[in-house]
Enzyme design. Structure first.
Site, PDB file in Angstrom:
ATOM      1  N   ASP A 213       0.857  -1.206   0.000  1.00  0.00           N
ATOM      2  CA  ASP A 213       0.000   0.000   0.000  1.00  0.00           C
ATOM      3  C   ASP A 213       0.885   1.246   0.000  1.00  0.00           C
ATOM      4  O   ASP A 213       2.097   1.155   0.181  1.00  0.00           O
ATOM      5  CB  ASP A 213      -0.870   0.005   1.273  1.00  0.00           C
ATOM      6  CG  ASP A 213      -0.004  -0.123   2.521  1.00  0.00           C
ATOM      7  OD1 ASP A 213       0.198  -1.262   2.983  1.00  0.00           O
ATOM      8  OD2 ASP A 213       0.531   0.897   2.999  1.00  0.00           O
ATOM      9  N   ASP A 215       0.676   3.638   2.237  1.00  0.00           N
ATOM     10  CA  ASP A 215       0.478   4.252   3.548  1.00  0.00           C
ATOM     11  C   ASP A 215      -0.616   5.326   3.402  1.00  0.00           C
ATOM     12  O   ASP A 215      -1.563   5.096   2.658  1.00  0.00           O
ATOM     13  CB  ASP A 215       1.806   4.782   4.113  1.00  0.00           C
ATOM     14  CG  ASP A 215       1.773   4.869   5.622  1.00  0.00           C
ATOM     15  OD1 ASP A 215       1.253   3.928   6.247  1.00  0.00           O
ATOM     16  OD2 ASP A 215       2.222   5.880   6.179  1.00  0.00           O
TER      17      ASP A 215
HETATM   18  N1  LIG Z   1       1.350   1.231   5.697  1.00  0.00           N
HETATM   19  C1  LIG Z   1       1.902   0.368   6.534  1.00  0.00           C
HETATM   20  N2  LIG Z   1       2.405   0.789   7.714  1.00  0.00           N
HETATM   21  C2  LIG Z   1       2.971  -0.086   8.565  1.00  0.00           C
HETATM   22  N3  LIG Z   1       3.085  -1.391   8.320  1.00  0.00           N
HETATM   23  C3  LIG Z   1       2.596  -1.845   7.164  1.00  0.00           C
HETATM   24  N4  LIG Z   1       2.574  -3.081   6.645  1.00  0.00           N
HETATM   25  C4  LIG Z   1       1.960  -3.012   5.449  1.00  0.00           C
HETATM   26  N5  LIG Z   1       1.600  -1.752   5.175  1.00  0.00           N
HETATM   27  C5  LIG Z   1       1.979  -1.002   6.227  1.00  0.00           C
END
Ligand SMILES: Nc1ncnc2[nH]cnc12
Ligand SMILES: CSC[C@H]1O[C@H](OP(=O)(O)O)[C@H](O)[C@@H]1O
Length: 295
Positions: A213, A215
């Site tokens: 992703d 974030d």
């Molecule tokens: N955005 C994110 N922040 C922290 N850990 C993650 N693991 C997968 N995506 C994440």
């Protein structure tokens, strides 16, 4: 060129979405006791064309453990007791850079530790030690992973900083923006203190950070959700399994001593005088520090 004279026992720590590795023969799940408590699960021992591999699902089968609840010390101690010589972590991460889209793999070379609620060292009162950690990733493992990604045509980048947050909540927009301003590449919740403890146990370590992703900093991706992460995880896990099968034979042989990777990290690290050491702690350290404590 260093002589590759020693048989490696490769250990893989599987993160979110990776709870076993297929394609191995002679497999058995086995309980490995640790003097530091209970590991996340049994260890899966198996062979790939005669090469011995060891696998541990970081969150346990069924993803029972959250990032704070994982006993990282027990996991690394158990891997050491299982004879693992090198560890590759397979981890889901959020991307902090536009160019690392979901599905991209980053073979990170640095970490920033923002966790605050975990046991981070084996060397507590009674046997203090300070290992060097300026270059936390084993270049030999990272180079093989890069070669394997190239062979498999997996979108990847070599180098980048993994920032480890405590979680389990995902970041706020302000935090995500701050980490981007620090130049971090990816964000996760597990590789610290795991990488530190691997170094303290003299096990070279490398990470495949698999982007799930963007974030929450990205204008087109307002917030992270587990649903979104899981959608990408399944594809990433399949790629990771191919990567394991491709990289393992490349790392079947290793140097006697991988100095850069930390094989001899404890050589000058113990500082507590032998007469002042706590015998109970010394006994617990028999696997991770046996090489230097028993000579
Ligand atoms: N955005 C994110 N922040 C922290 N850990 C993650 N693991 C997968 N995506 C994440
Ligand atoms: C399910 S997304 C958050 C979760 O996934 C990552 O774990 P791992 O490194 O074990 O793949 C991240 O660090 C969080 O623990």
């Amino acid at each position: 060129m260093t002589d590759l004279t020693r048989d490696a026992v490769l250990g893989f720590i599987g993160g979110s979405g990776i709870y076993e590795i297929d394609g191995l023969t002679n497999t058995r799940w086995e309980t490995v006791e640790s003097s530091f408590g209970t590991p996340s699960d049994q260890l899966l021992f198996g062979e790939l064309d005669g090469q011995q591999l060891v696998f541990l699902p970081r969150h346990g089968r069924g993803h029972k453990l959250n990032p704070t609840g994982i006993n990282y010390r027990a996991n690394i101690d158990a891997m050491k007791r299982a004879g693992v010589t090198d560890i590759i972590s397979l981890s889901a991460v959020g991307s902090l850079k536009e160019e690392y889209a979901p599905g991209h793999f980053v073979l990170v070379d640095q970490f920033i530790d923002r966790t605050f609620s975990r046991e981070k060292t084996f060397y507590t009162n009674g046997c203090a030690a300070h290992v060097s950690f300026s270059h936390p990733v084993a270049e030999r493992l990272q180079a093989a992973l890069a070669e394997a990604c190239r062979k498999l045509d997996l979108p990847h980048d070599v180098n980048g900083t993994y920032i480890c947050m405590e979680g389990p909540q995902f970041s706020t927009f302000a935090e995500s923006t701050l980490y981007r301003s620090w130049g971090c590449a990816v964000i996760g919740m597990t590789n610290m203190p795991e990488a530190k403890l691997a170094r303290e146990a003299e096990i070279p370590y490398a990470t495949v950070a698999m982007v799930t992703d963007y974030d929450c900093w990205h204008p087109d991706h307002d917030s992270v959700t587990v649903e979104q992460v899981i959608k990408v995880l399944t594809g990433n896990a399949e790629k990771a399994r191919n990567l394991v099968r491709t990289v393992a034979p490349m790392l079947a042989k290793r140097p006697e001593v991988d100095h850069q990777g930390g094989d001899d990290a404890l050589e000058y690290a113990l500082i507590t005088h032998p007469d002042a050491r706590d015998p109970a702690l010394v006994a617990k350290l028999d696997a991770v520090a046996g090489r230097v404590l028993n000579r």
